[in-house]
Design an enzyme around this catalytic site. Sequence first.
Site, PDB file in Angstrom:
ATOM      1  N   SER A 145       0.848  -1.195   0.000  1.00  0.00           N
ATOM      2  CA  SER A 145       0.000   0.000   0.000  1.00  0.00           C
ATOM      3  C   SER A 145       0.879   1.238   0.000  1.00  0.00           C
ATOM      4  CB  SER A 145      -0.896   0.022   1.239  1.00  0.00           C
ATOM      5  OG  SER A 145      -1.556   1.269   1.381  1.00  0.00           O
ATOM      6  N   TYR A 170      -2.462   0.819  10.500  1.00  0.00           N
ATOM      7  CA  TYR A 170      -2.674   0.269   9.162  1.00  0.00           C
ATOM      8  C   TYR A 170      -1.410   0.436   8.325  1.00  0.00           C
ATOM      9  CZ  TYR A 170      -4.350  -0.438   4.428  1.00  0.00           C
ATOM     10  OH  TYR A 170      -4.486  -0.899   3.142  1.00  0.00           O
ATOM     11  N   LYS A 174       1.037  -2.551   6.631  1.00  0.00           N
ATOM     12  CA  LYS A 174       1.408  -2.651   5.220  1.00  0.00           C
ATOM     13  C   LYS A 174       2.923  -2.556   5.023  1.00  0.00           C
ATOM     14  CE  LYS A 174      -2.413  -3.625   3.310  1.00  0.00           C
ATOM     15  NZ  LYS A 174      -2.570  -4.920   2.614  1.00  0.00           N
TER      16      LYS A 174
END
Length: 307
Positions: A145, A170, A174
């Site tokens: 990402s 998050y 990633k």
Amino acid sequence: MSAEPGAPRTVVVTGATAGLGYWASEQLAAAGHRVLLAARSLDRAAAAIESICSMVPGAEVEHVALDLADLDSVGAAAAALADRLPDGIDALVNNAGVVGSHEQRSTAQGHELQVGTNHLGHFALTARVLPLVERRAGRIVHLGSIAHRWARLDRADPLGAGHYSSYRQYGRSKLAVMLFGFELAERLADVGSSVASVVAHPGFSLDVLAPDRPLVAATRAEPAWTRPAQRLYAQGKDDGAEPIVHAAVAPDVRSGEYWGPAGRMQLRGPAGRVTAEPKAHDRLEAARLWTASERAAGVAFALDALG
């Protein structure tokens, strides 16, 4: 890969009942590949299979139960794949992920949910099914990402959350995925394995910009007039799935590469080779993460048995 370019392959896609995983699965099925949807919900898997078969008559699509937030489920899924696919797996697409959680939550084994699902669950699954991928000289695709650009892992506790922030965690999850994916490519090369480890990302992809699939996506709430503006900086999840599918089956892909949208800032555009932040290739950081992940997941990569 062992199959000739264009020949049907067997591909396992995690989190395949919605979003990017669904679109990757539909596109793979449309290209003639056998697809196994690795997902928690039997009902959602049945809906995804019905949707794919309505778009791709004759598609070969199946479900295998998998909850990446429970390492016991990961072990059971790996055993089921070994039973059902004795000839091996051509590609494992580690797509599933948790995106945001306002309150800190935990996996079944007590790890922070986003890192525990997005990275640790896939780490354990990859370790357990790697011999099946080796059997087919196949590929493992890790879903990165652009959020990794703003993330840092805690060197003392790479899997930890510290002072919890959903957005920050998050990004950490990633970055962990990408560190693992690039490091796995290095270690596979070191032992002469024919398996390729590739990282791919979807750019800025939105459900609202993708075509309708009523069985697997909620009705759009946004007014249609907003979509032309959104398309200036984003794309549908169907387009976002294209770099993932390319990384899984295209003949021009090599281990250690990073694929994503080739447009401005990698937000949208056709699939192409793109560049990750240098920290995603930090082998010292990756080694710390690898050691912590093996300990937390209770698995070890038998890389010396490959090649």
